[in-house]
Design a protein around this motif. Structure first.
Motif, PDB file in Angstrom:
ATOM      1  N   PRO A 287       0.843  -1.198   0.000  1.00 47.74           N
ATOM      2  CA  PRO A 287       0.000   0.000   0.000  1.00 47.74           C
ATOM      3  C   PRO A 287       0.882   1.254   0.000  1.00 47.74           C
ATOM      4  N   TRP A 288       0.595   2.165  -0.893  1.00 48.42           N
ATOM      5  CA  TRP A 288       1.355   3.408  -0.993  1.00 48.42           C
ATOM      6  C   TRP A 288       0.425   4.580  -0.759  1.00 48.42           C
ATOM      7  N   SER A 289       0.962   5.634  -0.189  1.00 49.63           N
ATOM      8  CA  SER A 289       0.208   6.869   0.006  1.00 49.63           C
ATOM      9  C   SER A 289       0.788   7.932  -0.903  1.00 49.63           C
ATOM     10  N   LYS A 290      -0.079   8.712  -1.505  1.00 52.04           N
ATOM     11  CA  LYS A 290       0.398   9.817  -2.331  1.00 52.04           C
ATOM     12  C   LYS A 290       0.797  10.954  -1.406  1.00 52.04           C
ATOM     13  N   LEU A 291       1.956  11.496  -1.632  1.00 49.05           N
ATOM     14  CA  LEU A 291       2.439  12.603  -0.828  1.00 49.05           C
ATOM     15  C   LEU A 291       2.475  13.867  -1.662  1.00 49.05           C
ATOM     16  N   LYS A 292       2.226  14.954  -0.994  1.00 43.61           N
ATOM     17  CA  LYS A 292       2.300  16.248  -1.649  1.00 43.61           C
ATOM     18  C   LYS A 292       3.753  16.719  -1.566  1.00 43.61           C
TER      19      LYS A 292
ATOM     20  N   ALA B 163      -0.732  13.081   6.584  1.00 41.09           N
ATOM     21  CA  ALA B 163      -2.127  12.713   6.367  1.00 41.09           C
ATOM     22  C   ALA B 163      -2.815  13.637   5.373  1.00 41.09           C
ATOM     23  N   LYS B 164      -2.214  14.786   5.083  1.00 43.21           N
ATOM     24  CA  LYS B 164      -2.827  15.718   4.136  1.00 43.21           C
ATOM     25  C   LYS B 164      -2.846  15.095   2.763  1.00 43.21           C
ATOM     26  N   PRO B 165      -3.994  15.115   2.072  1.00 43.25           N
ATOM     27  CA  PRO B 165      -4.060  14.511   0.738  1.00 43.25           C
ATOM     28  C   PRO B 165      -3.242  15.328  -0.257  1.00 43.25           C
ATOM     29  N   ALA B 166      -2.703  14.637  -1.205  1.00 41.76           N
ATOM     30  CA  ALA B 166      -1.905  15.291  -2.251  1.00 41.76           C
ATOM     31  C   ALA B 166      -2.862  16.050  -3.177  1.00 41.76           C
TER      32      ALA B 166
END
Length: 102
Positions: free
Chosen positions: A42-47, A95-98
């Motif tokens: 699982p990957w999270s998109k980072l800004k 946790a901030k969405p990209a």
């Protein structure tokens, strides 16, 4: 089972050779296997932000001046509380969405 005359079923049998320990290790080190493992994680998109943005500057300021956050009433556990505040800040930033257009 009942068999009528002339009705035969075709069965295909495939025999595979048992993989040796060396072959298994080579497969696990292969590029294809590693890419498959990476894709399944699982990957999270980072800004991605500039180090010059206000938010980045504020975070660096808080981390570079930990004594300003020190409260004499914190006592012995002050550094642990400060560390937890820093970790909470990192969690909040991560946790901030990209941005969808980035």
């Amino acid at each position: 089972a009942q068999h009528s005359k002339g009705s035969m079923e075709v069965v295909t049998v495939q025999v595979e050779r048992h993989e040796t320990k060396r072959q298994i290790e080579a497969r696990y080190r292969s590029h294809a296997y590693l890419r498959e493992q990476e894709e399944s994680e699982p990957w999270s998109k980072l800004k991605v932000t500039s180090p010059l943005e206000e938010e980045a500057i504020a975070v660096r300021e808080r981390w570079s001046n930990p004594l300003e956050d020190y409260d004499a009433d914190e006592g012995v556990g002050g550094s642990e509380a400060r560390g937890e505040r820093q970790r909470a800040c990192v969690r909040q930033l991560c946790a901030k969405p990209a941005d969808s257009d980035a």
